[in-house]
Scaffold this motif. Structure first.
Motif, PDB file in Angstrom:
ATOM      1  N   TYR A   1       4.232  15.976   0.708  1.00  0.00           N
ATOM      2  CA  TYR A   1       3.575  15.852   2.007  1.00  0.00           C
ATOM      3  C   TYR A   1       3.492  17.236   2.644  1.00  0.00           C
ATOM      4  O   TYR A   1       4.505  17.936   2.753  1.00  0.00           O
ATOM      5  CB  TYR A   1       4.327  14.855   2.900  1.00  0.00           C
TER       6      TYR A   1
ATOM      7  N   ARG B   1       1.764   1.892  -3.423  1.00  0.00           N
ATOM      8  CA  ARG B   1       0.621   2.430  -4.175  1.00  0.00           C
ATOM      9  C   ARG B   1       0.498   3.933  -3.915  1.00  0.00           C
ATOM     10  O   ARG B   1       0.228   4.711  -4.826  1.00  0.00           O
ATOM     11  CB  ARG B   1      -0.665   1.711  -3.765  1.00  0.00           C
ATOM     12  N   VAL B   2       0.689   4.323  -2.657  1.00  0.00           N
ATOM     13  CA  VAL B   2       0.647   5.747  -2.314  1.00  0.00           C
ATOM     14  C   VAL B   2       1.693   6.509  -3.118  1.00  0.00           C
ATOM     15  O   VAL B   2       1.442   7.622  -3.607  1.00  0.00           O
ATOM     16  CB  VAL B   2       0.863   5.938  -0.800  1.00  0.00           C
ATOM     17  N   ASP B   3       2.868   5.926  -3.271  1.00  0.00           N
ATOM     18  CA  ASP B   3       3.939   6.596  -4.018  1.00  0.00           C
ATOM     19  C   ASP B   3       3.564   6.880  -5.469  1.00  0.00           C
ATOM     20  O   ASP B   3       4.146   7.774  -6.095  1.00  0.00           O
ATOM     21  CB  ASP B   3       5.208   5.743  -3.999  1.00  0.00           C
TER      22      ASP B   3
ATOM     23  N   GLU C   1       0.829  -1.204   0.000  1.00  0.00           N
ATOM     24  CA  GLU C   1       0.000   0.000   0.000  1.00  0.00           C
ATOM     25  C   GLU C   1       0.866   1.258   0.000  1.00  0.00           C
ATOM     26  O   GLU C   1       0.529   2.253  -0.656  1.00  0.00           O
ATOM     27  CB  GLU C   1      -0.930  -0.003   1.208  1.00  0.00           C
ATOM     28  N   ALA C   2       1.983   1.243   0.719  1.00  0.00           N
ATOM     29  CA  ALA C   2       2.890   2.395   0.717  1.00  0.00           C
ATOM     30  C   ALA C   2       3.372   2.698  -0.701  1.00  0.00           C
ATOM     31  O   ALA C   2       3.470   3.865  -1.097  1.00  0.00           O
ATOM     32  CB  ALA C   2       4.087   2.127   1.633  1.00  0.00           C
TER      33      ALA C   2
ATOM     34  N   THR D   1       0.955  10.142  -4.664  1.00  0.00           N
ATOM     35  CA  THR D   1       1.270  11.182  -3.683  1.00  0.00           C
ATOM     36  C   THR D   1       2.769  11.457  -3.740  1.00  0.00           C
ATOM     37  O   THR D   1       3.570  10.582  -3.394  1.00  0.00           O
ATOM     38  CB  THR D   1       0.864  10.756  -2.265  1.00  0.00           C
TER      39      THR D   1
ATOM     40  N   TYR E   1       2.642   8.192   6.315  1.00  0.00           N
ATOM     41  CA  TYR E   1       3.250   7.401   5.239  1.00  0.00           C
ATOM     42  C   TYR E   1       4.234   6.393   5.823  1.00  0.00           C
ATOM     43  O   TYR E   1       4.285   5.232   5.396  1.00  0.00           O
ATOM     44  CB  TYR E   1       3.943   8.337   4.248  1.00  0.00           C
TER      45      TYR E   1
END
Length: 306
Positions: A141, A133-135, A130-131, A138, A150
């Motif tokens: 910050y 996927r965030v990258d 998931e981290a 996003t 994060y």
């Protein structure tokens, strides 16, 4: 070269990256089973990051291993989805010996005996995916708190896995482990400011950048100006304080695990010292601690138990 040989060499290349980390991943003084488990965790975490960063070897071998056509090798969301499906196969195999078949990727397959031995939970493994996927969506910050959120996905799961493998997880140890892992992630972000910017990412909080009058153009310079150095010094201090908060974890365990945890914390402290010794100029090149400095920091942490 056959696809099997290519897969094997690719796996070896991923695991070899452990030699370049700020801390020893699986020291030789550990029992063989622990070393195997820690390298399995490292190989998986490294694979997740390489997919998320687009750092896989060319040719699409990893896509094929995950059941995707080679032309999707550069489709990071598709690759992460396929990796998560392979992770589910690994846990199903470890728990039930069945499911949707055995895992396909060799670095995921290495997890099966580790999950079996330690009875690990899949959530930290999913969090790493998931981290990444965030990258993909996003790249900035706004606040330090957002960045900590994060790190909850990208860093803290690794410490929880280590506690799980060694059978030492308690709520207090998890709390201290989270502080250590977040600190290590923050230090890595500081070391890699230029590299991350080249990927279109900035992990320095926007409100802190504004407070210290740092612009994105400043981060693109070949060396850091006074404002950038002051910002990096501020964030390095916050990372050090998190390391100090987590350090009593060392004194809470016995045996060889104390050495491993002291190595993690010592590696972080030595890396923070390297940043300071570089005058907080992280743009001229990632400041790295010498092996001697790392061993000294780890030894000091071990003696103090914190």
């Amino acid at each position: 070269m056959s696809s099997l040989a290519t897969a094997g060499s690719g796996t070896d290349a991923v695991l070899a990256k452990s030699a370049h980390e700020n801390f020893p991943v699986a020291p030789r003084f550990l029992p063989r089973a622990w070393r195997d488990d820690l390298m399995a965790l490292y190989g998986y975490a490294r694979l997740v990051d390489d997919i998320g960063d687009g750092d896989l070897p060319p040719g699409g071998a990893d896509a094929l291993l995950l059941g995707l056509p080679p032309d999707l090798a550069d489709d990071r969301p598709a690759m992460l989805d396929a990796l998560e499906a392979d992770l589910e196969r690994a846990f199903a195999t470890a728990r039930h010996g069945q499911g949707g078949g055995p895992p396909r990727h060799p670095l995921v397959a290495r997890l099966v005996p580790t999950v079996e031995r330690a009875g690990l939970d899949p959530e930290p493994f999913r969090a790493l995916i998931e981290a990444n996927r965030v990258d993909q969506h996003t790249h900035r910050y706004t606040t330090f708190e957002e960045l900590l959120g994060y790190c909850e996905l990208s860093a803290n799961p690794v410490g929880r896995m280590v506690l799980g493998v060694t059978g030492t997880a308690t709520p207090e140890r998890v709390r201290r482990s989270d502080a250590i892992c977040t600190a290590l992630q923050l230090i890595e972000h500081l070391q890699d400011v230029a590299e991350d910017l080249a990927r279109g990412r900035i992990y320095l909080p926007a409100d802190a950048m504004a407070r210290f009058h740092v612009t994105e153009a400043d981060l693109a310079a070949p060396s850091a100006n006074a404002s950038v150095r002051t910002l990096v010094a501020h964030l390095t201090d916050r990372a050090r304080r998190l390391l100090d908060e987590g350090a009593p974890l060392v004194g809470s365990v016995r045996g060889r695990l104390r050495l491993v945890l002291a190595g993690f914390i010592g590696g972080g402290r030595a890396a923070a010292r390297a940043i300071a010794d570089a005058g907080y100029d992280v743009l001229a090149g990632p400041p790295k601690a010498s092996k001697g400095r790392l061993l000294y920091a780890a030894g000091t942490t071990l003696r103090r138990g914190a």
